[in-house]
Design an enzyme around this catalytic site. Structure first.
Site, short mmCIF file in Angstrom:
data_model
loop_
_atom_site.label_atom_id
_atom_site.label_comp_id
_atom_site.label_asym_id
_atom_site.label_seq_id
_atom_site.Cartn_x
_atom_site.Cartn_y
_atom_site.Cartn_z
N GLU A 73 42.67 22.13 55.18
CA GLU A 73 42.65 22.76 53.86
C GLU A 73 41.23 23.28 53.59
OE1 GLU A 73 43.90 22.33 49.18
OE2 GLU A 73 44.77 21.01 50.69
N GLU A 98 35.13 21.28 51.55
CA GLU A 98 34.76 21.64 50.19
C GLU A 98 33.26 21.42 50.01
OE1 GLU A 98 34.36 23.15 47.01
OE2 GLU A 98 36.54 22.93 47.28
N ASP A 125 30.64 23.81 54.24
CA ASP A 125 31.22 25.11 54.53
C ASP A 125 32.27 24.99 55.62
OD1 ASP A 125 31.62 27.83 55.35
OD2 ASP A 125 29.64 28.34 54.54
N ASP A 147 38.14 30.85 45.37
CA ASP A 147 37.27 31.57 44.45
C ASP A 147 37.60 33.06 44.54
OD1 ASP A 147 35.13 32.82 43.10
OD2 ASP A 147 33.83 31.12 43.53
N ASP A 183 46.42 33.47 42.02
CA ASP A 183 46.94 34.17 40.85
C ASP A 183 46.22 35.49 40.64
OD1 ASP A 183 44.71 32.32 40.24
OD2 ASP A 183 44.79 33.27 38.28
N THR A 216 48.61 22.65 40.88
CA THR A 216 47.24 22.19 40.71
C THR A 216 46.69 22.64 39.36
OG1 THR A 216 46.26 24.20 41.64
CG2 THR A 216 46.92 22.47 43.19
N ARG A 217 45.52 22.13 39.02
CA ARG A 217 44.89 22.51 37.75
C ARG A 217 44.63 24.01 37.69
NH1 ARG A 217 39.86 19.02 37.62
NH2 ARG A 217 41.29 17.65 38.70
N TYR A 218 44.33 24.61 38.85
CA TYR A 218 44.05 26.04 38.87
C TYR A 218 45.32 26.85 38.60
CZ TYR A 218 39.77 24.30 40.95
OH TYR A 218 38.60 23.62 41.17
N GLU A 219 46.43 26.41 39.15
CA GLU A 219 47.68 27.10 38.87
C GLU A 219 48.06 26.94 37.40
OE1 GLU A 219 51.59 27.44 41.33
OE2 GLU A 219 51.75 25.65 40.09
#
Length: 237
Positions: A73, A98, A125, A147, A183, A216-219
């Site tokens: 991931e 991450e 990275d 991002d 998104d 996820t929180r981003y979605e």
């Protein structure tokens, strides 16, 4: 201890531009504890030296102790998706990359809570990790809500560029699956254009999430703000 993630691989890694944050808000004491107590044991290990001593490799079998399938991931954010996948598929091993240390600390807390053991964490990275993964060693890869770098002059910083996609193609097995969720419509546009020439074919392109998806929180933020998530699946040729 220092909260700055450092490469656990090459003592003299190639110089690369890095864009984005490595630190956010001050870590809670519990998060500092996760980093000091848990991160060291979860870093990818098992470097082997091939005939060419200049080329060093991480041995995925050494990371997880057997020959299980290994997933990757890229940019796991707060770790919801990575931990969910590890819990859903206990017979695979999943490595997460991450560089944002606050996200690493959040992931470590979720790993403790879920009690999953089939995970490995590279706090840096993804390119540094792909440098030392063997050819065709990754069965599945995930790029979840990366991002967006929305300004046109910053599009070259996105993961879906040859600088990242060609190394990813090298480490992925033929037939391996690469999932992208975002998104941002322009990010999906660029993924559609850039991923296939790197050695992939598109097998699914939809606004319906995968069956094993966890929101996820981003979605959730995207949905609150009226943006439509999109999910694309590529297969390594």
């Amino acid at each position: 201890m220092s909260d700055t993630p450092k490469s656990s691989f090459d003592p003299d890694p190639p110089r690369r531009n890095f864009y984005g944050r490595r630190h956010g808000k001050t870590l809670r004491q519990s998060q500092k504890g996760y980093l000091s107590e848990d991160l060291g044991d979860l870093r990818p290990r098992g470097i082997t030296v091939e005939e060419n001593p200049e080329r060093r490799h991480i041995d995925p079998q050494a990371i997880f102790g057997d020959d299980r399938p290994v997933w990757l991931e890229v940019g796991f954010g707060g770790g919801e998706h990575m931990v969910h996948m590890a819990a859903t598929y206990p017979d695979i091993g999943i490595i997460g990359c991450e560089p944002f240390i606050n996200g690493v600390a959040m992931l470590l807390g979720k790993i403790r809570a879920a009690r999953v053991s089939n995970v490995s964490v590279h706090p840096g990275d993804a390119r540094d990790l792909m440098d030392v993964l063997p050819d065709a060693s990754i069965q599945r890869a995930f790029l979840m809500y990366p991002d967006p770098w929305p300004k046109a002059r910053h599009h070259r910083r996105r993961f879906v560029t040859p600088e990242h996609l060609l190394p990813l193609a090298r480490v992925m097995q033929p037939g391996g699956i690469f999932r992208v969720a975002s998104d941002i419509s322009d990010y999906i546009r660029q993924a559609r254009e850039e991923v296939p020439p790197a050695g992939f074919e598109t097998i699914l392109d939809t606004d319906q999430a995968w069956d094993d998806w966890i929101s996820t929180r981003y979605e959730q933020k995207a949905l609150r703000e009226g943006r439509v998530p999109h999910y694309v699946t590529f297969r390594r040729l």
